[in-house]
Design an enzyme around this catalytic site. Structure first.
Site, PDB file in Angstrom:
ATOM      1  N   HIS A   1      -4.631   1.673   7.253  1.00  0.00           N
ATOM      2  CA  HIS A   1      -2.934   2.464   7.268  1.00  0.00           C
ATOM      3  C   HIS A   1      -2.511   3.699   6.513  1.00  0.00           C
ATOM      4  CE1 HIS A   1       2.080   1.827   8.313  1.00  0.00           C
ATOM      5  NE2 HIS A   1       1.041   2.919   6.901  1.00  0.00           N
ATOM      6  N   GLU A   2      -3.390   3.641   5.090  1.00  0.00           N
ATOM      7  CA  GLU A   2      -3.264   4.381   4.153  1.00  0.00           C
ATOM      8  C   GLU A   2      -3.874   5.445   4.937  1.00  0.00           C
ATOM      9  OE1 GLU A   2      -0.866   3.789   2.675  1.00  0.00           O
ATOM     10  OE2 GLU A   2      -0.579   2.037   2.497  1.00  0.00           O
TER      11      GLU A   2
ATOM     12  N   GLY B   1       0.791  -1.498  -0.065  1.00  0.00           N
ATOM     13  CA  GLY B   1      -0.060  -0.208   0.068  1.00  0.00           C
ATOM     14  C   GLY B   1       0.851   1.257  -0.043  1.00  0.00           C
TER      15      GLY B   1
ATOM     16  N   CYS C   1       6.172   0.231   7.537  1.00  0.00           N
ATOM     17  CA  CYS C   1       5.531   1.200   6.481  1.00  0.00           C
ATOM     18  C   CYS C   1       6.564   1.477   6.393  1.00  0.00           C
ATOM     19  CB  CYS C   1       5.484   2.397   7.541  1.00  0.00           C
ATOM     20  SG  CYS C   1       5.041   4.350   6.521  1.00  0.00           S
ATOM     21  N   LEU C   2       6.657   1.619   4.917  1.00  0.00           N
ATOM     22  CA  LEU C   2       7.500   2.147   3.579  1.00  0.00           C
ATOM     23  C   LEU C   2       8.107   3.496   4.180  1.00  0.00           C
ATOM     24  CD1 LEU C   2       6.105   1.414   0.199  1.00  0.00           C
ATOM     25  CD2 LEU C   2       7.256  -0.090   1.957  1.00  0.00           C
TER      26      LEU C   2
ATOM     27  N   GLN D   1       3.421   9.640   0.838  1.00  0.00           N
ATOM     28  CA  GLN D   1       4.180   9.400   0.871  1.00  0.00           C
ATOM     29  C   GLN D   1       5.694   9.153   0.056  1.00  0.00           C
ATOM     30  OE1 GLN D   1       2.492   5.299   1.996  1.00  0.00           O
ATOM     31  NE2 GLN D   1       4.565   4.947   3.128  1.00  0.00           N
TER      32      GLN D   1
ATOM     33  N   HIS E   1      -2.020   7.848   6.923  1.00  0.00           N
ATOM     34  CA  HIS E   1      -1.235   8.705   5.861  1.00  0.00           C
ATOM     35  C   HIS E   1      -1.671  10.232   5.561  1.00  0.00           C
ATOM     36  CE1 HIS E   1       2.762   6.352   5.809  1.00  0.00           C
ATOM     37  NE2 HIS E   1       1.665   4.989   5.443  1.00  0.00           N
TER      38      HIS E   1
HETATM   39 ZN    ZN Z   1       2.880   2.917   5.870  1.00  0.00          ZN
END
Ligand code: ZN
Length: 181
Positions: free
Chosen positions: A144-145, A46, A102-103, A51, A148
């Protein structure tokens, strides 16, 4: 479709609330294409537009389908969801703990409580209304997204510091850490 650099958690941009998308344009489709490329290149499941440095409410999620056929020899099919202006329309009262990474926070994973099931509404890349009914990992990734988009990171949900772990490459947790969003 270039892969774009991922914004890391020491960048205050990640704490910004993203703005709503007013109009679905070809530029937006380009943004989504770049997000997909970037997420796949990083082995993520995701990504939110913020991001890659774009503070607009756009998310993508691509998790392996959970089907009864537990055939490990073939990778499970994945469905790509792209949602513009995503909102939680419904959420289960039931909360489930699960491992997340998380990236934007490489090298760390944690145990995060999330609603077990959610319904997300928003627009698809063509500007049509969509609703996604999700549970399990898909529901977790969507929550989660959406976080963000509001400047919230998964670590914000963890009260107990013992529930955040450093991932050492080659260790067992690395498999779980592949669920990066
Ligand atoms: Zn994340």
């Amino acid at each position: 479709m270039p892969v774009r650099p991922i914004v890391l958690s020491d960048n205050p941009l990640l704490r910004r609330k993203s703005r709503r998308v007013r109009r679905v344009t070809p530029a937006l489709q380009q943004l989504i294409d770049d997000m997909v490329e970037t997420m796949r290149a990083a082995n993520g499941i995701g990504l939110a537009a913020i991001q890659i440095g774009v503070p607009e409410r756009v998310i993508i999620v691509e998790v392996p389908e959970e089907n009864e056929d537990e055939n490990q020899e073939h990778p499970r099919p994945r469905t790509l969801h792209a949602v513009i202006n995503p909102e939680l329309a419904r959420k289960s009262r039931e909360i489930e703990d699960g491992i997340e990474g998380c990236l934007s926070i490489p090298g760390w994973i944690g145990e995060v409580p999330r609603h077990r099931a959610v319904t997300v509404k928003g627009l698809d890349p063509q500007g049509r209304a969509v609703r996604i009914k999700a549970e399990g990992l898909l529901a977790r990734a969507l929550q989660h997204e959406i976080d963000h988009c509001d400047g919230i990171l998964f670590i914000d949900h963890i009260k107990d510091p013992e529930k955040i772990w450093r991932v050492v490459e080659g260790e067992e947790e690395a498999a779980e850490a592949a669920r990066l969003v």
